[in-house]
Motif scaffolding. Structure first.
Motif, mmCIF file in Angstrom:
data_model
loop_
_atom_site.group_PDB
_atom_site.id
_atom_site.type_symbol
_atom_site.label_atom_id
_atom_site.label_comp_id
_atom_site.label_asym_id
_atom_site.label_seq_id
_atom_site.Cartn_x
_atom_site.Cartn_y
_atom_site.Cartn_z
ATOM 1 N N PHE B 16 0.834 -1.209 0.000
ATOM 2 C CA PHE B 16 0.000 0.000 0.000
ATOM 3 C C PHE B 16 0.865 1.253 0.000
ATOM 4 O O PHE B 16 0.547 2.244 -0.673
ATOM 5 C CB PHE B 16 -0.941 0.007 1.200
ATOM 6 N N LEU B 19 2.188 1.807 -3.416
ATOM 7 C CA LEU B 19 1.129 2.355 -4.265
ATOM 8 C C LEU B 19 0.921 3.842 -3.986
ATOM 9 O O LEU B 19 0.679 4.621 -4.911
ATOM 10 C CB LEU B 19 -0.170 1.596 -4.026
ATOM 11 N N MET B 34 -3.194 13.972 -2.784
ATOM 12 C CA MET B 34 -3.434 13.870 -1.348
ATOM 13 C C MET B 34 -4.255 12.627 -1.026
ATOM 14 O O MET B 34 -4.058 11.993 0.011
ATOM 15 C CB MET B 34 -4.173 15.111 -0.833
ATOM 16 N N HIS B 35 -5.177 12.274 -1.921
ATOM 17 C CA HIS B 35 -5.945 11.043 -1.720
ATOM 18 C C HIS B 35 -4.995 9.863 -1.557
ATOM 19 O O HIS B 35 -5.129 9.076 -0.627
ATOM 20 C CB HIS B 35 -6.828 10.761 -2.945
ATOM 21 N N ALA B 36 -4.054 9.755 -2.487
ATOM 22 C CA ALA B 36 -3.159 8.600 -2.485
ATOM 23 C C ALA B 36 -2.309 8.570 -1.217
ATOM 24 O O ALA B 36 -2.237 7.549 -0.537
ATOM 25 C CB ALA B 36 -2.267 8.624 -3.714
ATOM 26 N N THR B 38 -2.503 10.138 1.888
ATOM 27 C CA THR B 38 -3.073 9.985 3.228
ATOM 28 C C THR B 38 -3.643 8.602 3.462
ATOM 29 O O THR B 38 -3.348 7.968 4.464
ATOM 30 C CB THR B 38 -4.199 10.987 3.495
ATOM 31 N N LYS B 39 -4.469 8.159 2.525
ATOM 32 C CA LYS B 39 -5.208 6.937 2.849
ATOM 33 C C LYS B 39 -4.367 5.703 2.713
ATOM 34 O O LYS B 39 -4.269 4.915 3.643
ATOM 35 C CB LYS B 39 -6.429 6.813 1.956
ATOM 36 N N ALA B 40 -3.736 5.534 1.563
ATOM 37 C CA ALA B 40 -2.922 4.333 1.379
ATOM 38 C C ALA B 40 -1.787 4.336 2.397
ATOM 39 O O ALA B 40 -1.455 3.295 2.958
ATOM 40 C CB ALA B 40 -2.395 4.272 -0.049
ATOM 41 N N ALA B 42 -1.824 5.708 5.445
ATOM 42 C CA ALA B 42 -2.354 5.378 6.774
ATOM 43 C C ALA B 42 -2.654 3.896 6.888
ATOM 44 O O ALA B 42 -2.307 3.257 7.885
ATOM 45 C CB ALA B 42 -3.612 6.201 7.049
ATOM 46 N N LEU B 43 -3.286 3.342 5.870
ATOM 47 C CA LEU B 43 -3.613 1.912 5.919
ATOM 48 C C LEU B 43 -2.335 1.078 5.920
ATOM 49 O O LEU B 43 -2.221 0.094 6.659
ATOM 50 C CB LEU B 43 -4.502 1.531 4.726
ATOM 51 N N MET B 46 -0.819 1.213 9.287
ATOM 52 C CA MET B 46 -1.610 0.433 10.223
ATOM 53 C C MET B 46 -1.269 -1.052 10.101
ATOM 54 O O MET B 46 -1.067 -1.743 11.100
ATOM 55 C CB MET B 46 -3.091 0.650 9.945
ATOM 56 N N PHE B 73 -3.630 8.255 12.531
ATOM 57 C CA PHE B 73 -5.019 8.510 12.155
ATOM 58 C C PHE B 73 -5.497 9.865 12.630
ATOM 59 O O PHE B 73 -6.445 10.416 12.082
ATOM 60 C CB PHE B 73 -5.929 7.400 12.713
ATOM 61 N N ALA B 76 -2.920 12.440 9.994
ATOM 62 C CA ALA B 76 -2.951 12.343 8.531
ATOM 63 C C ALA B 76 -4.114 13.121 7.899
ATOM 64 O O ALA B 76 -3.888 13.902 6.973
ATOM 65 C CB ALA B 76 -2.977 10.882 8.102
ATOM 66 N N PRO B 77 -5.360 12.970 8.382
ATOM 67 C CA PRO B 77 -6.439 13.699 7.720
ATOM 68 C C PRO B 77 -6.314 15.202 7.875
ATOM 69 O O PRO B 77 -6.662 15.949 6.965
ATOM 70 C CB PRO B 77 -7.708 13.173 8.402
ATOM 71 N N ALA B 80 -3.700 16.399 5.430
ATOM 72 C CA ALA B 80 -4.243 16.336 4.070
ATOM 73 C C ALA B 80 -5.225 17.471 3.830
ATOM 74 O O ALA B 80 -5.206 18.126 2.778
ATOM 75 C CB ALA B 80 -4.932 14.999 3.858
#
Lengths: 157, 136
Positions: B16, B19, B34-36, B38-40, B42-43, B46, B73, B76-77, B80
């Motif tokens: 992740f 990616l 920013m989508h890529a 923060t989320k990938a 953070a996951l 985790m 968590f 990160a948001p 972003a």
């Protein structure tokens, strides 16, 4: 929030008084504290409805993790394949959350779920502007966001 | 058994993150990047921390892993959001494939007012933000 703080404090008190600092004992202390606060919540206005919130918070965390993995795969797929499937755009999402805490919680969770990123809140705090990556079905996305917000408000209210 | 679980968690987490890095390079504009990240990211963090916690199987390590995940968590948001917001309002161009922008018409670049568009529609109250008619 204050209820959770007290619960953690009671758990710590339990750990220090019983004298064994282990995760299991902390968990036991948390459960005993939870029961104590459940009994107290009728008398103390700040704690009102606290016992209902913890199960809801747990249910929300499970739901959130499921959504996180599911939609992460979607973003990952779009990044890894050569053609862009995405249709990004900025949408205005009317907020039901009112206090600072609720808005912070809602916008952070929306930012963390892949495919959506909160950009800003309008000056009168009624609308959240969200950058969405997959606007193929806007109505569906709005319904998902409303569902997410409903679950968060069940925890905070 | 536990080794397989740890390996899967570490590898998927690292995948992740890779990616996310590829996403920063490939995606066309600031908000999608920013989508890529923060989320990938953070996951991925985790899952890596989950792998670490299972590998050591020790409650002190697990507690630290959980704390790291919670801090990621929490931060990160917000990062972003602030980067995305700053980028948007300083006039960074969105990708040409962007199909919709409901923010643009409600934002007044001169006064920096951001209208909700609900002021006149509901209850017929005067707006709290003042005039707010520049976008009508």
């Amino acid at each position: 929030m204050i209820g959770l703080f007290w619960n953690l404090l009671l758990a710590l008190a339990w750990v220090t008084l019983t004298g064994s600092i282990t995760a299991m004992n902390l968990l036991a202390g948390f459960i005993f504290g939870y029961v104590a606060l459940m009994v107290l919540q009728k008398q103390v206005p700040v704690l009102k409805g606290y016992s209902r919130r913890i199960p809801r918070l747990a249910a929300f965390l499970v739901y959130f993790l499921k959504e996180l993995v599911k939609s992460n795969l979607r973003v990952a797929y779009d990044i890894a394949t050569p053609v862009w499937h995405m249709k990004p755009g900025v949408i205005a999402f009317p907020l039901r959350a009112e206090t600072d805490m609720e808005i912070l919680f809602v916008s952070s969770v929306i930012s963390l779920t892949p495919g959506t990123l909160s950009l800003d809140v309008s000056d009168d705090r009624k609308v959240l502007f969200i950058h969405a990556m997959f606007l193929h079905d806007e109505e569906q996305l709005r319904n998902d966001l409303r569902e997410l917000e409903r679950r968060i408000l069940k925890v905070t209210r | 058994m536990i080794e397989i679980l740890v390996s899967v968690l570490l590898l998927v987490g690292a995948a992740f993150m890779v990616l996310a890095a590829i996403g920063v390079l490939r995606l066309p504009d600031l908000p999608t990047r920013m989508h890529a990240t923060t989320k990938a990211g953070a996951l991925g963090a985790m899952m890596t921390m989950g792998g670490v916690a299972f590998y050591f199987g020790d409650s002190t390590v697990a507690a630290r892993a959980v704390a790291i995940v919670i801090f990621i968590f929490l931060t990160a948001p917000i990062a972003a959001h602030v980067i995305g917001r700053a980028g948007y309002f300083t006039g960074t161009k969105l990708w040409a494939g962007t199909i919709k922008d409901e923010l643009q018409e409600r934002y007044d670049p001169v006064t920096h007012k951001l209208n909700s568009g609900l002021e006149e529609l509901k209850y017929g109250q005067p707006t709290r933000t003042g005039k707010g008619t520049s976008n009508q």
